[in-house]
Scaffold this motif. Structure first.
Motif, PDB file in Angstrom:
ATOM      1  N   ILE A  56     -94.135  52.444 -28.376  1.00  0.00           N
ATOM      2  CA  ILE A  56     -95.022  52.849 -27.286  1.00  0.00           C
ATOM      3  C   ILE A  56     -96.296  53.438 -27.866  1.00  0.00           C
ATOM      4  O   ILE A  56     -96.256  54.437 -28.583  1.00  0.00           O
ATOM      5  CB  ILE A  56     -94.331  53.873 -26.364  1.00  0.00           C
ATOM      6  CG1 ILE A  56     -93.041  53.268 -25.795  1.00  0.00           C
ATOM      7  CG2 ILE A  56     -95.260  54.309 -25.246  1.00  0.00           C
ATOM      8  CD1 ILE A  56     -92.252  54.225 -24.941  1.00  0.00           C
ATOM      9  N   ARG A  57     -97.411  52.827 -27.537  1.00  0.00           N
ATOM     10  CA  ARG A  57     -98.696  53.282 -28.066  1.00  0.00           C
ATOM     11  C   ARG A  57     -99.623  53.813 -26.975  1.00  0.00           C
ATOM     12  O   ARG A  57    -100.750  54.199 -27.258  1.00  0.00           O
ATOM     13  CB  ARG A  57     -99.387  52.136 -28.817  1.00  0.00           C
ATOM     14  CG  ARG A  57     -98.619  51.663 -30.047  1.00  0.00           C
ATOM     15  CD  ARG A  57     -99.397  50.619 -30.819  1.00  0.00           C
ATOM     16  NE  ARG A  57     -98.738  50.267 -32.072  1.00  0.00           N
ATOM     17  CZ  ARG A  57     -97.819  49.325 -32.196  1.00  0.00           C
ATOM     18  NH1 ARG A  57     -97.446  48.631 -31.125  1.00  0.00           N
ATOM     19  NH2 ARG A  57     -97.261  49.065 -33.363  1.00  0.00           N
ATOM     20  N   SER A  58     -99.133  53.810 -25.734  1.00  0.00           N
ATOM     21  CA  SER A  58     -99.957  54.281 -24.619  1.00  0.00           C
ATOM     22  C   SER A  58     -99.088  54.994 -23.595  1.00  0.00           C
ATOM     23  O   SER A  58     -97.915  54.642 -23.412  1.00  0.00           O
ATOM     24  CB  SER A  58    -100.673  53.112 -23.932  1.00  0.00           C
ATOM     25  OG  SER A  58    -101.505  52.416 -24.824  1.00  0.00           O
ATOM     26  N   ALA A  59     -99.667  55.981 -22.927  1.00  0.00           N
ATOM     27  CA  ALA A  59     -99.006  56.608 -21.788  1.00  0.00           C
ATOM     28  C   ALA A  59     -99.214  55.723 -20.567  1.00  0.00           C
ATOM     29  O   ALA A  59    -100.262  55.085 -20.421  1.00  0.00           O
ATOM     30  CB  ALA A  59     -99.576  57.993 -21.534  1.00  0.00           C
ATOM     31  N   ILE A  60     -98.211  55.685 -19.694  1.00  0.00           N
ATOM     32  CA  ILE A  60     -98.266  54.832 -18.510  1.00  0.00           C
ATOM     33  C   ILE A  60     -98.418  55.702 -17.272  1.00  0.00           C
ATOM     34  O   ILE A  60     -97.551  56.524 -16.963  1.00  0.00           O
ATOM     35  CB  ILE A  60     -96.996  53.974 -18.397  1.00  0.00           C
ATOM     36  CG1 ILE A  60     -96.834  53.104 -19.649  1.00  0.00           C
ATOM     37  CG2 ILE A  60     -97.038  53.121 -17.139  1.00  0.00           C
ATOM     38  CD1 ILE A  60     -95.504  52.376 -19.715  1.00  0.00           C
ATOM     39  N   LEU A  61     -99.519  55.521 -16.549  1.00  0.00           N
ATOM     40  CA  LEU A  61     -99.764  56.214 -15.287  1.00  0.00           C
ATOM     41  C   LEU A  61     -99.748  55.174 -14.172  1.00  0.00           C
ATOM     42  O   LEU A  61    -100.412  54.133 -14.282  1.00  0.00           O
ATOM     43  CB  LEU A  61    -101.115  56.935 -15.301  1.00  0.00           C
ATOM     44  CG  LEU A  61    -101.204  58.292 -16.019  1.00  0.00           C
ATOM     45  CD1 LEU A  61    -100.919  58.149 -17.512  1.00  0.00           C
ATOM     46  CD2 LEU A  61    -102.577  58.917 -15.805  1.00  0.00           C
TER      47      LEU A  61
ATOM     48  N   SER B 284     -92.926  57.492 -21.793  1.00  0.00           N
ATOM     49  CA  SER B 284     -94.026  56.885 -22.551  1.00  0.00           C
ATOM     50  C   SER B 284     -94.889  57.957 -23.205  1.00  0.00           C
ATOM     51  O   SER B 284     -95.390  57.774 -24.318  1.00  0.00           O
ATOM     52  CB  SER B 284     -94.883  56.002 -21.635  1.00  0.00           C
ATOM     53  OG  SER B 284     -95.602  56.775 -20.685  1.00  0.00           O
ATOM     54  N   MET B 285     -95.052  59.095 -22.531  1.00  0.00           N
ATOM     55  CA  MET B 285     -95.844  60.185 -23.105  1.00  0.00           C
ATOM     56  C   MET B 285     -95.158  60.787 -24.323  1.00  0.00           C
ATOM     57  O   MET B 285     -95.756  60.947 -25.390  1.00  0.00           O
ATOM     58  CB  MET B 285     -96.075  61.272 -22.052  1.00  0.00           C
ATOM     59  CG  MET B 285     -97.041  60.879 -20.957  1.00  0.00           C
ATOM     60  SD  MET B 285     -97.269  62.221 -19.766  1.00  0.00           S
ATOM     61  CE  MET B 285     -98.795  61.711 -18.986  1.00  0.00           C
TER      62      MET B 285
ATOM     63  N   LEU C 202    -102.174  52.401 -15.316  1.00  0.00           N
ATOM     64  CA  LEU C 202    -103.280  52.747 -16.203  1.00  0.00           C
ATOM     65  C   LEU C 202    -102.681  53.146 -17.545  1.00  0.00           C
ATOM     66  O   LEU C 202    -101.874  54.068 -17.620  1.00  0.00           O
ATOM     67  CB  LEU C 202    -104.094  53.906 -15.621  1.00  0.00           C
ATOM     68  CG  LEU C 202    -105.342  54.322 -16.415  1.00  0.00           C
ATOM     69  CD1 LEU C 202    -106.400  53.225 -16.358  1.00  0.00           C
ATOM     70  CD2 LEU C 202    -105.909  55.636 -15.871  1.00  0.00           C
ATOM     71  N   LEU C 203    -103.063  52.434 -18.599  1.00  0.00           N
ATOM     72  CA  LEU C 203    -102.550  52.705 -19.940  1.00  0.00           C
ATOM     73  C   LEU C 203    -103.556  53.563 -20.702  1.00  0.00           C
ATOM     74  O   LEU C 203    -104.718  53.180 -20.857  1.00  0.00           O
ATOM     75  CB  LEU C 203    -102.307  51.389 -20.682  1.00  0.00           C
ATOM     76  CG  LEU C 203    -101.383  50.380 -19.987  1.00  0.00           C
ATOM     77  CD1 LEU C 203    -101.273  49.104 -20.814  1.00  0.00           C
ATOM     78  CD2 LEU C 203    -100.005  50.981 -19.737  1.00  0.00           C
ATOM     79  N   ILE C 204    -103.096  54.736 -21.153  1.00  0.00           N
ATOM     80  CA  ILE C 204    -103.948  55.654 -21.912  1.00  0.00           C
ATOM     81  C   ILE C 204    -103.519  55.616 -23.377  1.00  0.00           C
ATOM     82  O   ILE C 204    -102.410  56.035 -23.710  1.00  0.00           O
ATOM     83  CB  ILE C 204    -103.837  57.099 -21.380  1.00  0.00           C
ATOM     84  CG1 ILE C 204    -104.159  57.157 -19.887  1.00  0.00           C
ATOM     85  CG2 ILE C 204    -104.746  58.022 -22.178  1.00  0.00           C
ATOM     86  CD1 ILE C 204    -105.584  56.802 -19.536  1.00  0.00           C
TER      87      ILE C 204
END
Length: 214
Positions: A43-48, A80-81, A103-105
């Motif tokens: 996992i390389r991004s947080a998922i919102l 994911s965070m 939204l991928l951060i």
């Protein structure tokens, strides 16, 4: 997705943070039924979640599923965070229950925002706490209630999130509740007879009371 829309979904953040989220975030459309997270995925991004509903669950060695919780618009995937911060792989699965927009951060921005924006720090902590509480509620349902009570709780939750007409098969429901299709079908027919629901092909309609009622 502009800053005004982000502020509506994720209130309480700094105006500058909304601007950075708009610039850094990647918007992704996910069709219903599609995989959002795979077990073992890096996992390389947080998922919102911006639109739709995402289901989080675990899978055993035999392919059986254990439903954990749903992630709705204005919420973040805490897994994911945590995994992206610690650079770990996912130990759960996630799929889009409905057509969804997320939204991928990227991780690099999350690290920077933790020290730069106090509101983001609190958002991450509150996201983790909220998902943890939801998981505790799910475990409580399994441990302390019989199947007909669990089914009622589950169906009401689906109705609150998806509306009175819910597209779920009896097998889908049985999988989420770690039961058999035969048991779920029997209990749902009983609920239909008692005037709670109307069963359709691959779906059901809630008719007993207000779908927003808990």
């Amino acid at each position: 997705m502009n800053t005004e829309q982000l502020a509506g979904l994720f209130p309480g953040l700094e105006p500058e943070l909304y601007e950075e989220m708009e610039k850094a975030g990647v918007v992704k459309e996910i069709p219903a039924g599609s995989v959002v997270l795979r077990k073992g995925q890096v996992i390389r991004s947080a998922i919102l979640v911006l639109e739709g509903v995402v289901k989080l669950y675990q899978e055993d060695e035999e392919g059986g599923e254990f439903f954990m919780y749903h992630i709705e618009p204005g919420q973040a995937c805490a897994v994911s965070m945590v995994c992206s911060y610690r650079q770990e792989t996912s130990n759960v699965l996630a799929s889009a229950l409905t057509d969804a927009t997320v939204l991928l951060i990227p991780l690099s921005y999350m690290d920077k925002w933790m020290s730069k924006y106090k509101s983001w720090h609190y958002f991450v902590i509150n996201s983790y706490r909220s998902r943890y509480n939801e998981l505790l509620n799910t475990v409580s349902e399994i441990a302390f209630k019989n199947m007909d009570e669990r089914l009622e709780f589950y169906l009401k939750k689906q109705v609150r999130q998806l509306g009175k007409h819910v597209r779920l098969t009896h097998q889908d429901i049985a999988t989420d509740l770690n039961s058999s299709r035969e048991v779920i079908s029997r209990l749902m027919k009983k609920m239909e007879k008692n005037g709670w629901i109307i069963i359709h092909r691959n779906s059901f309609e809630w008719i007993k009371d207000d779908p927003s009622a808990k």
